[in-house]
Design a protein around this motif. Structure first.
Motif, short mmCIF file in Angstrom:
data_model
loop_
_atom_site.label_atom_id
_atom_site.label_comp_id
_atom_site.label_asym_id
_atom_site.label_seq_id
_atom_site.Cartn_x
_atom_site.Cartn_y
_atom_site.Cartn_z
N SER A 111 -11.34 -10.36 -35.93
CA SER A 111 -10.84 -11.52 -35.19
C SER A 111 -10.96 -12.81 -35.98
N ALA A 112 -11.47 -12.75 -37.21
CA ALA A 112 -11.48 -13.89 -38.13
C ALA A 112 -12.09 -15.13 -37.51
N PHE A 113 -13.35 -15.04 -37.13
CA PHE A 113 -14.04 -16.21 -36.59
C PHE A 113 -14.53 -17.14 -37.70
N PHE A 114 -15.21 -16.59 -38.70
CA PHE A 114 -15.95 -17.31 -39.74
C PHE A 114 -16.65 -18.55 -39.19
N ASN A 115 -17.23 -18.38 -38.02
CA ASN A 115 -18.00 -19.42 -37.34
C ASN A 115 -19.06 -18.72 -36.49
N PRO A 116 -20.33 -18.75 -36.90
CA PRO A 116 -21.36 -17.99 -36.19
C PRO A 116 -21.50 -18.36 -34.72
N ALA A 117 -21.45 -19.64 -34.39
CA ALA A 117 -21.61 -20.05 -32.99
C ALA A 117 -20.44 -19.56 -32.14
N LEU A 118 -19.25 -19.66 -32.66
CA LEU A 118 -18.07 -19.22 -31.93
C LEU A 118 -18.10 -17.72 -31.69
N ALA A 119 -18.44 -16.96 -32.72
CA ALA A 119 -18.48 -15.51 -32.57
C ALA A 119 -19.55 -15.09 -31.57
N ALA A 120 -20.70 -15.76 -31.60
CA ALA A 120 -21.77 -15.40 -30.68
C ALA A 120 -21.35 -15.59 -29.23
N SER A 121 -20.60 -16.63 -28.94
CA SER A 121 -20.20 -16.91 -27.57
C SER A 121 -19.09 -15.99 -27.09
N VAL A 122 -18.26 -15.52 -28.01
CA VAL A 122 -17.08 -14.77 -27.62
C VAL A 122 -17.33 -13.27 -27.56
N THR A 123 -18.05 -12.71 -28.52
CA THR A 123 -18.07 -11.25 -28.64
C THR A 123 -19.46 -10.61 -28.65
N PHE A 124 -20.53 -11.38 -28.81
CA PHE A 124 -21.85 -10.76 -28.93
C PHE A 124 -22.26 -10.02 -27.66
N HIS A 125 -21.76 -10.41 -26.52
CA HIS A 125 -22.16 -9.76 -25.27
C HIS A 125 -21.28 -8.54 -24.95
N SER A 144 -11.17 -40.60 -42.22
CA SER A 144 -10.15 -40.19 -41.27
C SER A 144 -10.67 -39.05 -40.41
N PRO A 145 -9.99 -38.75 -39.30
CA PRO A 145 -10.46 -37.70 -38.40
C PRO A 145 -10.56 -36.36 -39.09
N GLY A 146 -11.49 -35.52 -38.62
CA GLY A 146 -11.69 -34.19 -39.20
C GLY A 146 -11.26 -33.10 -38.25
N VAL A 147 -11.35 -31.90 -38.74
CA VAL A 147 -11.02 -30.74 -37.92
C VAL A 147 -12.22 -29.82 -37.90
N TRP A 148 -12.31 -29.01 -37.03
CA TRP A 148 -13.41 -28.08 -36.94
C TRP A 148 -13.50 -26.92 -37.60
N ALA A 149 -13.78 -25.50 -38.26
CA ALA A 149 -14.19 -24.28 -38.51
C ALA A 149 -14.70 -23.99 -38.24
N ALA A 150 -13.68 -23.70 -37.05
CA ALA A 150 -13.87 -22.89 -37.09
C ALA A 150 -14.51 -22.57 -37.00
N ALA A 204 -10.27 -21.75 -35.55
CA ALA A 204 -9.96 -21.11 -36.02
C ALA A 204 -9.66 -21.42 -36.01
N ALA A 205 -10.56 -22.06 -35.72
CA ALA A 205 -9.79 -21.39 -35.93
C ALA A 205 -10.09 -20.88 -35.48
N GLY A 206 -10.97 -20.97 -35.70
CA GLY A 206 -10.61 -20.28 -34.73
C GLY A 206 -10.21 -20.31 -35.07
N LEU A 207 -10.83 -19.96 -35.87
CA LEU A 207 -11.10 -19.34 -35.96
C LEU A 207 -11.09 -18.90 -35.57
N GLN A 208 -10.89 -17.84 -36.39
CA GLN A 208 -11.67 -17.96 -35.30
C GLN A 208 -11.51 -17.12 -34.17
#
Length: 296
Positions: free
Chosen positions: A208-222, A275-281, A287-291
């Motif tokens: 699922s191409a998260f490359f973001n530990p916090a995002l992956a933990a919330s979405v799929t660890f359970h 300037s404004p930034g974006v997240w990774a995800a 993802a991006a979400g990653l993501q």
């Protein structure tokens, strides 16, 4: 299309709510508290909520709503454009925060504060999304509530292969951010959004191409299918393995870089313009979400 309209309303509402929270906290809090905590929490909440809703479209949309891969990939790209315009330099990614610590660009207390903010933001996103789903404004959300207790794992390959895939995604993502950090946001934001979309399309069927530990933990660890240790090896250790490979180049190419490698830099950054930034995800997406949980 009613289900898609409900999801689009959720995306817009979430981004507007998090942007309002950013502006309010920036006006009310000291700069250190805003940069180290508030904007990270808001970015993680925005990223997590959009990821969870997009996951519903990815998993249920093709057979319940007739959504094709072209629509889903377009949504992912547009979401990361929105993240790039609103994140205000936040990374919303524990891997990025730890990388700053390893490069001696951030102190241990500030890094821990960011990690806590990112964890709280993702948890807030889960709560917000579940409340929205409970209203069952669309058939997709009704199905999601019925299937919530039996979610499918985002890891659809071996643990070793999954860790390598997540590490490779994180490597290309961070390397691209470093290469483009002095480019104008009008070029950099679409480029990173396109990269996250490509990574999600390529690696999504595997991890699922998260490359973001916090995002992956919330979405799929359970979700069932793998143990907590196996998930941690893929989604926590995997993205961290790319950091030693990037450290020498970062220190040579831009030793004066500010603490957040996610922040979009204007050429006048030396004079304090950011300037404004974006997240990774990811690193979102990205993802991006990653993501993002792709099952294309």
């Amino acid at each position: 299309m009613a289900g898609l309209n409900v999801s689009l309303s959720f995306f817009l509402g979430t981004i507007a709510l998090c942007q309002a929270a950013r502006r309010a906290s920036k006006a009310l809090l000291p700069a250190g508290a805003y940069n180290g905590f508030a904007r990270e929490a808001a970015g993680a909440a925005q990223l997590g909520a959009c990821c969870l809703e997009l996951r519903v479209l990815v998993e249920l949309g093709p057979w319940a709503g007739g959504f094709g891969p072209d629509l889903l990939l377009t949504l992912l790209f547009l979401l990361f454009l929105a993240h790039g315009a609103t994140f205000d330099g936040a990374s919303a990614n524990p891997a990025v925060s730890l990388q700053e610590l390893l490069l001696a660009e951030a102190s241990v207390p500030s890094t821990l504060l960011k990690l806590v903010a990112q964890a709280l933001g993702v948890q807030a996103a889960c709560t917000l999304t579940q409340l929205y789903w409970a209203w069952e404004l669309s058939d997709l959300h009704m199905l999601q509530n019925l299937m919530a207790a039996h979610c499918s794992s985002a890891l659809r390959t071996t643990v070793l292969h999954g860790a390598l895939v997540e590490g490779a995604c994180a490597f290309f993502f961070h390397l691209t951010l470093l290469r483009l950090q002095h480019s104008l946001p009008i070029y950099r934001v679409p480029a990173v959004a396109l990269l996250v979309t490509i990574l999600a399309y390529t690696a999504g069927p595997l991890t699922s191409a998260f490359f973001n530990p916090a995002l992956a933990a919330s979405v799929t660890f359970h979700c069932s299918g793998h143990t907590l240790l196996e998930y941690a090896q893929v989604y926590w250790l995997g993205p961290l393995t790319e950091e030693p490979a990037l450290q020498p180049e970062e220190q040579v190419s831009n030793p004066q870089r500010e603490a957040s490698p996610w922040a979009w830099r204007h050429p006048d950054v030396g004079r304090g313009v950011q300037s404004p930034g974006v997240w990774a995800a990811g690193g979102g997406a990205a993802a991006a979400g990653l993501q993002w949980a792709w099952s294309l």
